[in-house]
Design a protein around this motif. Structure first.
Motif, mmCIF file in Angstrom:
data_model
loop_
_atom_site.group_PDB
_atom_site.id
_atom_site.type_symbol
_atom_site.label_atom_id
_atom_site.label_comp_id
_atom_site.label_asym_id
_atom_site.label_seq_id
_atom_site.Cartn_x
_atom_site.Cartn_y
_atom_site.Cartn_z
ATOM 1 N N PRO A 190 80.504 112.090 -51.166
ATOM 2 C CA PRO A 190 82.009 112.019 -51.682
ATOM 3 C C PRO A 190 82.263 113.397 -51.812
ATOM 4 C CG PRO A 190 80.570 110.633 -53.042
ATOM 5 C CD PRO A 190 79.561 111.196 -52.040
ATOM 6 N N GLY A 191 83.409 113.841 -51.697
ATOM 7 C CA GLY A 191 84.159 115.027 -52.005
ATOM 8 C C GLY A 191 83.808 116.157 -50.731
ATOM 9 N N GLN A 192 83.307 115.715 -49.799
ATOM 10 C CA GLN A 192 82.664 116.530 -48.680
ATOM 11 C C GLN A 192 83.591 116.325 -47.324
ATOM 12 O OE1 GLN A 192 80.111 118.917 -48.720
ATOM 13 N NE2 GLN A 192 80.526 118.522 -50.953
ATOM 14 N N GLN A 193 84.809 115.795 -47.441
ATOM 15 C CA GLN A 193 85.386 115.107 -46.065
ATOM 16 C C GLN A 193 86.105 116.527 -45.557
ATOM 17 O OE1 GLN A 193 85.880 114.186 -49.153
ATOM 18 N NE2 GLN A 193 85.980 111.824 -49.324
ATOM 19 N N ALA A 194 86.574 117.661 -46.215
ATOM 20 C CA ALA A 194 87.264 118.395 -45.682
ATOM 21 C C ALA A 194 86.249 119.237 -44.744
ATOM 22 C CB ALA A 194 87.926 119.429 -46.441
ATOM 23 N N ALA A 195 84.989 119.558 -45.151
ATOM 24 C CA ALA A 195 84.065 120.368 -44.557
ATOM 25 C C ALA A 195 83.453 119.691 -43.466
ATOM 26 C CB ALA A 195 82.922 120.742 -45.813
ATOM 27 N N PHE A 196 83.191 118.195 -43.732
ATOM 28 C CA PHE A 196 82.813 117.476 -42.762
ATOM 29 C C PHE A 196 83.492 117.106 -41.601
ATOM 30 C CE2 PHE A 196 81.771 113.376 -40.426
ATOM 31 C CZ PHE A 196 80.480 113.343 -40.125
ATOM 32 N N ASP A 197 84.979 117.319 -41.734
ATOM 33 C CA ASP A 197 85.804 117.275 -40.640
ATOM 34 C C ASP A 197 85.577 118.246 -39.673
ATOM 35 O OD1 ASP A 197 87.149 114.969 -42.047
ATOM 36 O OD2 ASP A 197 88.989 115.963 -42.596
ATOM 37 N N GLU A 198 85.548 119.410 -40.395
ATOM 38 C CA GLU A 198 85.537 120.490 -39.582
ATOM 39 C C GLU A 198 84.010 120.625 -38.687
ATOM 40 O OE1 GLU A 198 83.649 123.955 -38.153
ATOM 41 O OE2 GLU A 198 82.886 123.268 -40.129
ATOM 42 N N ALA A 199 83.026 120.151 -39.494
ATOM 43 C CA ALA A 199 81.556 120.214 -38.826
ATOM 44 C C ALA A 199 81.197 119.192 -37.585
ATOM 45 C CB ALA A 199 80.527 119.881 -39.891
ATOM 46 N N ILE A 200 82.045 117.941 -37.929
ATOM 47 C CA ILE A 200 81.802 116.773 -36.817
ATOM 48 C C ILE A 200 82.747 117.290 -35.394
ATOM 49 C CG2 ILE A 200 83.528 115.468 -37.512
ATOM 50 C CD1 ILE A 200 81.821 112.968 -36.849
ATOM 51 N N GLN A 201 83.759 118.104 -35.624
ATOM 52 C CA GLN A 201 84.743 118.344 -34.745
ATOM 53 C C GLN A 201 83.704 119.484 -33.877
ATOM 54 O OE1 GLN A 201 87.630 115.929 -34.041
ATOM 55 N NE2 GLN A 201 87.176 117.549 -32.793
ATOM 56 N N ARG A 202 83.280 120.486 -34.792
ATOM 57 C CA ARG A 202 82.460 121.604 -34.094
ATOM 58 C C ARG A 202 81.374 121.182 -33.193
ATOM 59 N NH1 ARG A 202 78.824 124.427 -37.112
ATOM 60 N NH2 ARG A 202 79.507 123.674 -38.984
#
Length: 102
Positions: free
Chosen positions: A12-24
């Motif tokens: 929880p709370g990691q959505q913004a960072a994960f959004d960037e990481a998965i795209q990268r």
């Protein structure tokens, strides 16, 4: 063509960072893998920590052997793995039918 579906749950709370990481990770690692044909990522609305990653491969072995047994898999997991709340559930599918642009 084979469809890999990964049901991913992140902390929880990691959505913004994960959004960037998965795209990268998809654009810099998986997109260069043998047999890769494309991907889609869907993010949960009711469950914002849930993601469905769909990757299209030429063959099952392109995912299970060529990718999973390569250095690229370690690179991919180094990028996205720290976000996982639990190991993703991964299954493979073949196309039965299709309509429109879906």
């Amino acid at each position: 063509m084979i469809l890999e579906v990964a049901d991913i749950r992140i902390h929880p709370g990691q959505q913004a960072a994960f959004d960037e990481a998965i795209q990268r990770g998809l654009d810099t690692v998986i997109a260069h893998s043998k047999g890769f044909r494309g991907y889609k990522v869907n993010k949960g609305m009711e469950s914002p920590e849930r993601y469905l990653l769909m990757i299209f491969w030429d063959t099952l072995e392109n995912h299970t052997v060529d990718f999973r047994q390569s250095e690229a898999f370690a690179q991919w997991r180094a990028i996205v793995g720290p976000f996982f709340a639990s190991p993703p559930q991964v299954e493979h599918f073949t196309l039965l039918g299709k309509s429109g642009s879906a």
